[in-house]
Design an enzyme around this catalytic site. Structure first.
Site, short mmCIF file in Angstrom:
data_model
loop_
_atom_site.label_atom_id
_atom_site.label_comp_id
_atom_site.label_asym_id
_atom_site.label_seq_id
_atom_site.Cartn_x
_atom_site.Cartn_y
_atom_site.Cartn_z
N ASP A 162 0.61 -1.61 -0.27
CA ASP A 162 0.30 -0.16 -0.03
C ASP A 162 0.64 1.45 0.02
O ASP A 162 0.57 2.44 0.40
CB ASP A 162 -0.94 -0.35 1.32
N GLU B 98 -4.21 -0.73 -1.51
CA GLU B 98 -5.61 -0.34 -0.74
C GLU B 98 -6.95 0.32 -1.16
O GLU B 98 -6.83 0.90 -1.49
CB GLU B 98 -5.75 -0.38 0.34
N LYS C 90 -6.78 -4.60 -3.16
CA LYS C 90 -7.36 -5.52 -2.15
C LYS C 90 -8.44 -4.62 -0.95
O LYS C 90 -7.99 -3.40 -0.70
CB LYS C 90 -5.98 -6.22 -0.91
N LYS D 249 -7.52 -4.69 4.74
CA LYS D 249 -6.25 -4.71 4.99
C LYS D 249 -5.22 -5.70 4.84
O LYS D 249 -4.18 -5.49 4.81
CB LYS D 249 -6.24 -4.08 7.02
N VAL E 216 3.15 0.31 4.82
CA VAL E 216 2.53 1.52 5.35
C VAL E 216 0.75 0.05 5.15
O VAL E 216 0.76 -0.14 4.30
CB VAL E 216 2.83 2.41 5.12
N THR E 217 0.80 0.66 6.52
CA THR E 217 0.86 0.85 7.69
C THR E 217 1.22 -0.27 8.49
O THR E 217 0.81 -1.12 8.28
CB THR E 217 0.21 1.79 8.49
N CYS F 143 -2.51 -2.71 7.87
CA CYS F 143 -1.84 -2.92 6.36
C CYS F 143 -0.76 -4.11 6.42
O CYS F 143 -1.08 -5.43 6.36
CB CYS F 143 -2.00 -2.41 5.54
N GLN G 222 8.64 -14.33 21.14
CA GLN G 222 7.99 -15.42 21.90
C GLN G 222 8.48 -16.80 20.23
O GLN G 222 8.21 -17.25 19.78
CB GLN G 222 6.53 -15.56 21.71
C1 C5J Z 1 -3.08 0.63 5.61
C2 C5J Z 1 -4.76 1.70 6.86
N1 C5J Z 1 -2.40 0.67 4.34
N2 C5J Z 1 -3.99 2.25 7.89
N3 C5J Z 1 -3.95 0.70 5.37
O1 C5J Z 1 -2.25 0.29 6.83
O2 C5J Z 1 -5.78 1.66 6.92
#
Ligand code: C5J
Length: 222
Positions: A24, A72, A129, A132, A157-158, A162, A202
């Site tokens: 994204d 996205e 997509k 997320k 990102v972020t 996502c 972990q």
């Molecule tokens: C992504 C969002 N790409 N933060 N989308 O992380 O809504």
């Protein structure tokens, strides 16, 4: 096979069975006037990683390793955008509203494009997509299976939305996942830090962490 110096421990990488997934890196998240800004975020934090993501992509291209980009976004009639997503929060502009870069997070609009510095080249796969996660309601799983890919490097990102969602989806599907720590960013530095820690905790419960330099060196066998 080459050994990637990573955290929580080194991992053997097989470039022939590896792909880079760039999540994204779209104008809507990174530029003023897009979705990220409409939610009140400071987009300059995300802009800062563009050169590093570019270096990571260049390293994969030079090694002949698969590069996949995601966006996205939603179809223009928003039939793939549940009201529960569109109506979330109190943004200045909602998904589908007209903004300075066209309709927010709608496929085909300028804001949904990947930033020009990181534009896909011919032959690279671009996954649109609606969620997320990159696997939800997309062909990504089939594309990776058809190519015999078992290891994924994530950037973009972020970090905590996502990127993390996609990495967790991949981890549950049996992929070995590495997050490029300097090629991902969040509007909230504390959320990025927490995400890195929870991924590697972990014994690497979600995956591994490595820098762009470490990853590119491993791909090139150095
Ligand atoms: C992504 C969002 N790409 N933060 N989308 O992380 O809504």
């Amino acid at each position: 096979m080459s050994l990637l110096s990573a955290r929580p421990f080194a991992i053997d990488i097989d470039p022939a069975r590896t792909a880079l997934i760039v999540i994204d890196m779209q104008r809507d998240f990174v530029e003023p006037g897009g979705f990220g800004a409409s939610l009140g975020n400071d987009v300059t934090l995300l802009q800062a990683i563009i050169p590093t993501v570019g270096r990571l992509i260049a390293g994969f291209r030079a090694a002949g390793v698969t590069v996949i980009h995601t966006r996205e976004c939603h179809v223009p009639d928003l039939s793939d955008c549940p009201p529960a997503k569109r109506n979330r929060g109190n943004p200045a502009l909602r998904i589908g509203d007209a903004g300075p870069m066209g309709r927010i997070l709608v496929a085909g609009e300028p804001g949904a494009d990947i930033v020009p510095e990181l534009a896909p080249i011919v032959g690279e796969i671009v996954i649109d997509k609606p969620g997320k996660g990159a696997f939800y309601a997309t062909e990504l799983g089939k594309i990776l299976a058809d190519r015999g890919i078992r290891q994924l490097v994530f950037a973009g990102v972020t970090t905590e939305v996502c990127v993390q969602t996609s990495m967790r989806e991949a981890n549950d599907r049996g992929f070995e996942c590495v997050l490029a720590t300097d090629a991902t960013e969040s509007y909230f530095p504390a959320f990025k830090q927490a995400t890195l820690e929870m991924i590697a905790a972990q014994g690497g419960i979600v995956g591994w962490l490595a820098t762009t330099d470490e990853i590119v060196s491993a791909l090139h066998g150095s």
